[in-house]
Write a protein that holds these residues in place. Structure first.
Motif, short mmCIF file in Angstrom:
data_model
loop_
_atom_site.label_atom_id
_atom_site.label_comp_id
_atom_site.label_asym_id
_atom_site.label_seq_id
_atom_site.Cartn_x
_atom_site.Cartn_y
_atom_site.Cartn_z
N TYR A 47 0.86 -1.18 0.00
CA TYR A 47 0.00 0.00 0.00
C TYR A 47 0.89 1.23 0.00
O TYR A 47 1.90 1.28 0.71
N ILE A 48 0.52 2.20 -0.81
CA ILE A 48 1.31 3.42 -0.93
C ILE A 48 0.39 4.63 -0.88
O ILE A 48 -0.80 4.54 -1.18
N LEU A 49 0.97 5.75 -0.52
CA LEU A 49 0.26 7.02 -0.51
C LEU A 49 0.71 7.79 -1.75
O LEU A 49 1.91 7.92 -1.99
N VAL A 50 -0.24 8.21 -2.57
CA VAL A 50 0.10 8.90 -3.81
C VAL A 50 -0.53 10.28 -3.85
O VAL A 50 -1.53 10.55 -3.18
N GLU A 51 0.08 11.13 -4.65
CA GLU A 51 -0.43 12.48 -4.87
C GLU A 51 -0.64 12.67 -6.37
O GLU A 51 0.27 12.39 -7.15
N PRO A 52 -1.81 13.12 -6.80
CA PRO A 52 -2.08 13.24 -8.24
C PRO A 52 -1.18 14.27 -8.91
O PRO A 52 -0.79 15.27 -8.30
N ILE A 53 -0.84 13.99 -10.17
CA ILE A 53 -0.11 14.96 -11.00
C ILE A 53 -1.01 15.32 -12.16
O ILE A 53 -1.74 14.49 -12.69
N LEU A 54 -0.96 16.57 -12.57
CA LEU A 54 -1.88 17.07 -13.57
C LEU A 54 -1.40 16.87 -15.00
O LEU A 54 -2.21 16.76 -15.92
N GLU A 55 -0.08 16.84 -15.20
CA GLU A 55 0.42 16.86 -16.56
C GLU A 55 0.40 15.50 -17.26
O GLU A 55 0.64 15.42 -18.44
N GLY A 56 0.09 14.43 -16.56
CA GLY A 56 0.16 13.11 -17.17
C GLY A 56 -1.17 12.59 -17.67
O GLY A 56 -2.22 12.83 -17.07
N ASP A 57 -1.12 11.88 -18.82
CA ASP A 57 -2.32 11.22 -19.33
C ASP A 57 -2.39 9.79 -18.80
O ASP A 57 -3.39 9.36 -18.27
N LYS A 58 -1.29 9.06 -18.99
CA LYS A 58 -1.25 7.67 -18.52
C LYS A 58 -0.83 7.61 -17.06
O LYS A 58 -1.42 6.87 -16.28
N VAL A 59 0.19 8.35 -16.70
CA VAL A 59 0.68 8.37 -15.32
C VAL A 59 -0.09 9.47 -14.58
O VAL A 59 0.08 10.64 -14.86
N LYS A 60 -0.92 9.06 -13.64
CA LYS A 60 -1.82 10.01 -13.00
C LYS A 60 -1.40 10.46 -11.61
O LYS A 60 -2.02 11.35 -11.05
N ALA A 61 -0.37 9.80 -11.02
CA ALA A 61 0.02 10.17 -9.65
C ALA A 61 1.49 9.85 -9.42
O ALA A 61 2.13 9.17 -10.23
N GLU A 62 2.00 10.38 -8.31
CA GLU A 62 3.37 10.14 -7.91
C GLU A 62 3.38 9.62 -6.47
O GLU A 62 2.62 10.08 -5.63
N ILE A 63 4.27 8.68 -6.20
CA ILE A 63 4.36 8.07 -4.88
C ILE A 63 4.91 9.09 -3.88
O ILE A 63 5.92 9.74 -4.14
N VAL A 64 4.23 9.20 -2.74
CA VAL A 64 4.67 10.10 -1.68
C VAL A 64 5.24 9.29 -0.52
O VAL A 64 6.24 9.68 0.08
N LYS A 65 4.60 8.15 -0.22
CA LYS A 65 5.01 7.35 0.94
C LYS A 65 4.67 5.89 0.71
O LYS A 65 3.62 5.59 0.15
N ILE A 66 5.55 5.01 1.17
CA ILE A 66 5.28 3.58 1.16
C ILE A 66 4.78 3.23 2.55
O ILE A 66 5.44 3.50 3.56
N MET A 67 3.60 2.62 2.62
CA MET A 67 2.97 2.32 3.90
C MET A 67 3.59 1.06 4.51
O MET A 67 3.81 0.08 3.82
N ASN A 68 3.86 1.10 5.82
CA ASN A 68 4.30 -0.08 6.55
C ASN A 68 3.20 -0.47 7.53
O ASN A 68 2.16 0.19 7.62
N LYS A 69 3.41 -1.54 8.29
CA LYS A 69 2.37 -2.03 9.21
C LYS A 69 1.97 -0.98 10.23
O LYS A 69 0.79 -0.82 10.53
N ASP A 70 2.95 -0.25 10.75
CA ASP A 70 2.65 0.75 11.78
C ASP A 70 1.85 1.92 11.23
O ASP A 70 0.92 2.41 11.88
N SER A 71 2.19 2.37 10.03
CA SER A 71 1.45 3.49 9.45
C SER A 71 0.03 3.07 9.06
O SER A 71 -0.91 3.85 9.19
N ILE A 72 -0.14 1.83 8.62
CA ILE A 72 -1.48 1.33 8.30
C ILE A 72 -2.32 1.28 9.58
O ILE A 72 -3.48 1.68 9.59
N LYS A 73 -1.72 0.80 10.66
CA LYS A 73 -2.42 0.75 11.95
C LYS A 73 -2.82 2.15 12.41
O LYS A 73 -3.94 2.37 12.89
#
Length: 155
Positions: free
Chosen positions: A69-95
Motif C-alpha cells: 500500500y502506498i500514498l500517492v499524490e495526483p499529478i496534472l500533466e500526465g495522461d497515462k501516469v496520473k500520480a506520484e508516490i509520496v510514501k510507502i505504507m508499513n504495518k505501523d502506518s497502516i495501523k
C-alpha cells in the motif's frame, strides 16, 4: 552529501517515522504490478486502475512490490501516469491510519477474503507421500493371503 547519508534521509522521508495523516489531495492505493521504468500499476479503493511514478529521490533506495500500500499524490500533466508516490505504507502506518479512520474500508475487505483452511496448504509433489493408505478392498485380496495352501512351504 554522501550516498549513505542521502539514502538514510530518503528512507526516513519515505517511511515517515512521525505519522502524518494524508492531505486532502493524497490517496491510499494498492500496488498491482510493476510496469518498469519506475512505473507501477495501482488500484484505488473504488477499483480504478492507473499508473503511478516513483520520484527520482526514491529510485535505487526504496522498492515497492505487488500488494504493498502506498500514498500517492495526483499529478496534472500526465495522461497515462496520473500520480506520484509520496510514501510507502508499513504495518505501523497502516495501523495509525485505521485508528484515525482514514484507511479505506475496501482494503479491509480484501484482507478478510484470505482463508486459512488446510486445503490452501502447499503440497510438495516432488516427494512420495509416505503415509499412503491402501483401501480395504486391496488388502482382502485372496491371492495375497497365506492360507491358500500354495507357495514354497508344500512338501
Amino acid at each position: 552529501m554522501s550516498k549513505v547519508t542521502k539514502r538514510k534521509h530518503v528512507m526516513n522521508e519515505a517511511l515517515w517515522d512521525d505519522y502524518e495523516l494524508p492531505k486532502e489531495n493524497q490517496n491510499v492505493v494498492k500496488v498491482l504490478k510493476s510496469k518498469g521504468n519506475n512505473l507501477h500499476e495501482v488500484t484505488t479503493p473504488s477499483g480504478e486502475e492507473y499508473l503511478v511514478s516513483m520520484p527520482t529521490k526514491f529510485r535505487k533506495n526504496i522498492w515497492v512490490k505487488r500488494g504493498d500500500y502506498i500514498l500517492v499524490e495526483p499529478i496534472l500533466e500526465g495522461d497515462k501516469v496520473k500520480a506520484e508516490i509520496v510514501k510507502i505504507m508499513n504495518k505501523d502506518s497502516i495501523k495509525y491510519y485505521k485508528e484515525n479512520n482514514v484507511w479505506p474500508k475496501e482494503f479491509n475487505e480484501a484482507k478478510k477474503e484470505i482463508k486459512t483452511d488446510e486445503d490452501n496448504i502447499f503440497v510438495n509433489t516432488n516427494r512420495k507421500n509416505v503415509n499412503v493408505y491402501e483401501s480395504d478392498s486391496d488388502s482382502s485380496d485372496p491371492s495375497d493371503s497365506d492360507d491358500d495352501g500354495g507357495g514354497d512351504n508344500d512338501k
